[in-house]
Write a protein that holds these residues in place. Structure first.
Motif, PDB file in Angstrom:
ATOM      1  N   ASN A  30     -10.113  17.097 -14.282  1.00 50.07           N
ATOM      2  CA  ASN A  30      -8.914  17.905 -14.042  1.00 50.07           C
ATOM      3  C   ASN A  30      -8.422  17.875 -12.593  1.00 50.07           C
ATOM      4  OD1 ASN A  30      -8.912  18.892 -16.807  1.00 50.07           O
ATOM      5  ND2 ASN A  30     -10.659  20.149 -16.185  1.00 50.07           N
ATOM      6  N   VAL A  31      -8.916  16.911 -11.819  1.00 52.91           N
ATOM      7  CA  VAL A  31      -8.482  16.759 -10.423  1.00 52.91           C
ATOM      8  C   VAL A  31      -7.923  15.355 -10.222  1.00 52.91           C
ATOM      9  CG1 VAL A  31      -9.177  16.742  -7.994  1.00 52.91           C
ATOM     10  CG2 VAL A  31     -10.140  18.447  -9.565  1.00 52.91           C
ATOM     11  N   TYR A  32      -6.730  15.275  -9.643  1.00 52.84           N
ATOM     12  CA  TYR A  32      -6.070  13.999  -9.370  1.00 52.84           C
ATOM     13  C   TYR A  32      -6.011  13.795  -7.859  1.00 52.84           C
ATOM     14  CZ  TYR A  32      -2.568  10.248  -9.837  1.00 52.84           C
ATOM     15  OH  TYR A  32      -1.905   9.045  -9.807  1.00 52.84           O
ATOM     16  N   VAL A  33      -6.671  12.747  -7.382  1.00 55.87           N
ATOM     17  CA  VAL A  33      -6.609  12.360  -5.968  1.00 55.87           C
ATOM     18  C   VAL A  33      -5.698  11.143  -5.873  1.00 55.87           C
ATOM     19  CG1 VAL A  33      -7.902  11.583  -3.948  1.00 55.87           C
ATOM     20  CG2 VAL A  33      -8.935  13.236  -5.535  1.00 55.87           C
ATOM     21  N   ASP A  34      -4.600  11.272  -5.138  1.00 56.46           N
ATOM     22  CA  ASP A  34      -3.627  10.181  -5.055  1.00 56.46           C
ATOM     23  C   ASP A  34      -4.024   9.177  -3.974  1.00 56.46           C
ATOM     24  OD1 ASP A  34      -1.407   8.781  -5.813  1.00 56.46           O
ATOM     25  OD2 ASP A  34       0.056  10.260  -5.139  1.00 56.46           O
ATOM     26  N   LYS A  35      -3.440   7.980  -4.053  1.00 56.78           N
ATOM     27  CA  LYS A  35      -3.686   6.945  -3.050  1.00 56.78           C
ATOM     28  C   LYS A  35      -3.297   7.466  -1.667  1.00 56.78           C
ATOM     29  CE  LYS A  35      -2.396   2.188  -1.864  1.00 56.78           C
ATOM     30  NZ  LYS A  35      -1.581   1.012  -2.244  1.00 56.78           N
ATOM     31  N   PRO A  36      -4.139   7.253  -0.652  1.00 53.63           N
ATOM     32  CA  PRO A  36      -3.858   7.826   0.669  1.00 53.63           C
ATOM     33  C   PRO A  36      -2.734   7.121   1.413  1.00 53.63           C
ATOM     34  CG  PRO A  36      -5.780   6.417   0.783  1.00 53.63           C
ATOM     35  CD  PRO A  36      -5.402   6.493  -0.675  1.00 53.63           C
ATOM     36  N   VAL A  37      -2.177   7.852   2.382  1.00 47.01           N
ATOM     37  CA  VAL A  37      -1.206   7.275   3.309  1.00 47.01           C
ATOM     38  C   VAL A  37      -1.830   7.242   4.700  1.00 47.01           C
ATOM     39  CG1 VAL A  37       0.801   7.990   1.972  1.00 47.01           C
ATOM     40  CG2 VAL A  37      -0.080   9.506   3.744  1.00 47.01           C
ATOM     41  N   MET A  62       4.884  12.932  -3.744  1.00 43.06           N
ATOM     42  CA  MET A  62       4.075  12.030  -2.942  1.00 43.06           C
ATOM     43  C   MET A  62       4.153  12.393  -1.464  1.00 43.06           C
ATOM     44  SD  MET A  62       6.560   8.666  -3.174  1.00 43.06           S
ATOM     45  CE  MET A  62       5.429   7.637  -2.256  1.00 43.06           C
ATOM     46  N   LEU A  63       3.133  11.942  -0.717  1.00 38.04           N
ATOM     47  CA  LEU A  63       3.113  12.135   0.732  1.00 38.04           C
ATOM     48  C   LEU A  63       3.857  10.998   1.423  1.00 38.04           C
ATOM     49  CD1 LEU A  63      -0.581  13.238   1.393  1.00 38.04           C
ATOM     50  CD2 LEU A  63       1.455  14.681   1.469  1.00 38.04           C
ATOM     51  N   GLU A  64       4.571  11.347   2.506  1.00 35.36           N
ATOM     52  CA  GLU A  64       5.251  10.354   3.335  1.00 35.36           C
ATOM     53  C   GLU A  64       4.963  10.650   4.799  1.00 35.36           C
ATOM     54  OE1 GLU A  64       8.566  11.997   1.759  1.00 35.36           O
ATOM     55  OE2 GLU A  64       7.999  11.247  -0.206  1.00 35.36           O
ATOM     56  N   THR A  65       5.142   9.630   5.650  1.00 30.67           N
ATOM     57  CA  THR A  65       5.010   9.813   7.096  1.00 30.67           C
ATOM     58  C   THR A  65       6.278   9.263   7.744  1.00 30.67           C
ATOM     59  OG1 THR A  65       3.940   7.656   7.314  1.00 30.67           O
ATOM     60  CG2 THR A  65       2.508   9.552   7.022  1.00 30.67           C
ATOM     61  N   THR A  66       6.501   9.459   8.999  1.00 26.17           N
ATOM     62  CA  THR A  66       5.927  10.451   9.892  1.00 26.17           C
ATOM     63  C   THR A  66       7.045  11.367  10.393  1.00 26.17           C
ATOM     64  OG1 THR A  66       6.207   9.062  11.861  1.00 26.17           O
ATOM     65  CG2 THR A  66       4.117   8.864  10.703  1.00 26.17           C
ATOM     66  N   PRO A  67       6.878  12.668  10.587  1.00 26.06           N
ATOM     67  CA  PRO A  67       5.634  13.397  10.421  1.00 26.06           C
ATOM     68  C   PRO A  67       5.254  13.511   8.946  1.00 26.06           C
ATOM     69  CG  PRO A  67       7.409  14.944  10.773  1.00 26.06           C
ATOM     70  CD  PRO A  67       7.991  13.577  10.961  1.00 26.06           C
ATOM     71  N   LEU A  68       4.045  13.959   8.700  1.00 28.75           N
ATOM     72  CA  LEU A  68       3.552  14.074   7.343  1.00 28.75           C
ATOM     73  C   LEU A  68       4.424  15.028   6.541  1.00 28.75           C
ATOM     74  CD1 LEU A  68       1.216  13.115   5.505  1.00 28.75           C
ATOM     75  CD2 LEU A  68       0.023  15.229   6.130  1.00 28.75           C
ATOM     76  N   THR A  69       4.861  14.548   5.363  1.00 31.92           N
ATOM     77  CA  THR A  69       5.791  15.303   4.525  1.00 31.92           C
ATOM     78  C   THR A  69       5.390  15.150   3.064  1.00 31.92           C
ATOM     79  OG1 THR A  69       7.598  14.835   6.077  1.00 31.92           O
ATOM     80  CG2 THR A  69       8.223  15.575   3.878  1.00 31.92           C
ATOM     81  N   LEU A  70       5.466  16.240   2.315  1.00 34.18           N
ATOM     82  CA  LEU A  70       5.308  16.178   0.868  1.00 34.18           C
ATOM     83  C   LEU A  70       6.701  16.278   0.259  1.00 34.18           C
ATOM     84  CD1 LEU A  70       3.487  16.129  -1.643  1.00 34.18           C
ATOM     85  CD2 LEU A  70       3.432  18.639  -1.542  1.00 34.18           C
ATOM     86  N   ASN A  81      19.966   5.480  -7.798  1.00 32.27           N
ATOM     87  CA  ASN A  81      19.001   4.381  -7.708  1.00 32.27           C
ATOM     88  C   ASN A  81      18.231   4.384  -6.394  1.00 32.27           C
ATOM     89  OD1 ASN A  81      19.853   3.476 -10.206  1.00 32.27           O
ATOM     90  ND2 ASN A  81      21.290   1.996  -9.371  1.00 32.27           N
ATOM     91  N   GLU A  82      18.275   5.471  -5.657  1.00 35.03           N
ATOM     92  CA  GLU A  82      17.586   5.550  -4.369  1.00 35.03           C
ATOM     93  C   GLU A  82      16.171   6.103  -4.533  1.00 35.03           C
ATOM     94  OE1 GLU A  82      19.571   7.196  -0.883  1.00 35.03           O
ATOM     95  OE2 GLU A  82      21.512   6.898  -1.882  1.00 35.03           O
ATOM     96  N   THR A  83      15.239   5.472  -3.808  1.00 33.64           N
ATOM     97  CA  THR A  83      13.842   5.915  -3.796  1.00 33.64           C
ATOM     98  C   THR A  83      13.379   5.991  -2.351  1.00 33.64           C
ATOM     99  OG1 THR A  83      13.409   4.799  -5.905  1.00 33.64           O
ATOM    100  CG2 THR A  83      11.503   5.413  -4.574  1.00 33.64           C
ATOM    101  N   ILE A  84      12.666   7.054  -1.999  1.00 33.76           N
ATOM    102  CA  ILE A  84      12.211   7.223  -0.622  1.00 33.76           C
ATOM    103  C   ILE A  84      11.212   6.132  -0.240  1.00 33.76           C
ATOM    104  CG2 ILE A  84      10.365   8.807  -1.290  1.00 33.76           C
ATOM    105  CD1 ILE A  84      12.465   9.092   1.927  1.00 33.76           C
ATOM    106  N   LEU A  85      11.366   5.592   0.956  1.00 36.74           N
ATOM    107  CA  LEU A  85      10.400   4.649   1.520  1.00 36.74           C
ATOM    108  C   LEU A  85       9.481   5.355   2.504  1.00 36.74           C
ATOM    109  CD1 LEU A  85      12.732   1.582   2.202  1.00 36.74           C
ATOM    110  CD2 LEU A  85      10.992   1.773   0.416  1.00 36.74           C
ATOM    111  N   PHE A  86      10.088   6.032   3.503  1.00 35.22           N
ATOM    112  CA  PHE A  86       9.309   6.761   4.487  1.00 35.22           C
ATOM    113  C   PHE A  86      10.245   7.630   5.318  1.00 35.22           C
ATOM    114  CE2 PHE A  86      10.280   2.532   6.141  1.00 35.22           C
ATOM    115  CZ  PHE A  86      10.920   2.827   7.335  1.00 35.22           C
TER     116      PHE A  86
END
Length: 216
Positions: free
Chosen positions: A74-81, A129-137, A161-166
């Protein structure tokens, strides 16, 4: 002659590149399953049980494995940034209904929680998802908006059709895709305060180590 290094401590998983660093790779556990965060949330809501997903770290060039987390039901650890010497993980505990933003400092083998949010604060986990920088959810593609959840709350209207990169300070970089008829992408830069487009140009962006980006 090639050199093959046997990685011990993990098995049945493919090392994934972590953008922004040449030193660290991410290894998903279980290695044979694919499930994004939103799918995991859906599974838990429908069945009351999610078998868990975790990520380990592999250091280059020695192949040493770091395991900040252990696989938990029941815990999801996402790929790190990668965030200037620190690896940040998004962790969602469905049973506790809690989101944790964590920081792992490899040189000290130190894991700490830097923020906690109730799962109810984000409505759902779609594209979170997490993004940088600064660190943002944040997340994009949510009813036509890019939404910042933490450390502030903000919604910015974006193209469908836009998706966040960073994020780079007050500038948000998005990828916008087209099929007319061939597939291609455009880089869109928006002001984080107003949402207005600052720049727009054809091409692709790839994050490299040491805050370098390639644009093709």
């Amino acid at each position: 002659m090639i050199k093959i290094i046997k990685i011990t401590g993990i098995s049945d998983t493919y090392p994934e590149v972590i953008e922004g660093t040449y030193e660290w790779y991410a290894a998903k556990e279980p290695g044979h399953d694919f499930c994004d965060l939103y799918e995991a949330e859906y599974i838990y809501e429908k069945t009351g049980f999610f078998k868990g997903l975790n990520y380990h770290l592999i250091h280059y060039p020695d192949g040493e494995v770091h395991s900040p987390f252990q696989l938990q039901e029941n815990v999801y650890v996402d790929k790190p940034v990668w965030n200037d010497g620190v690896l940040n993980f998004l962790v969602v505990d469905f049973r506790a209904q809690l989101i944790k933003i964590t920081a792992y400092t490899p040189i000290m083998r130190k894991l700490e929680t830097i923020a906690e949010l109730a799962l109810s604060e984000v409505e759902d986990c779609y594209n979170l998802m997490l993004e940088t920088t600064p660190l943002t959810l944040g997340r994009s593609g949510h009813d036509g908006f890019y939404e910042i959840v933490w450390p502030e709350k903000k919604k910015i209207a974006i193209g469908k059709n836009e998706t966040i990169l960073f994020r780079d300070g007050d500038r948000l970089y998005f990828s916008e895709w087209y099929e007319d008829p061939d597939y291609h992408e455009t880089v869109v830069v928006r002001d984080i305060h107003t949402g207005k487009i600052i720049e727009k140009s054809k091409g692709y962006l790839r994050r490299l180590p040491n805050n370098v980006y390639w644009k093709t």
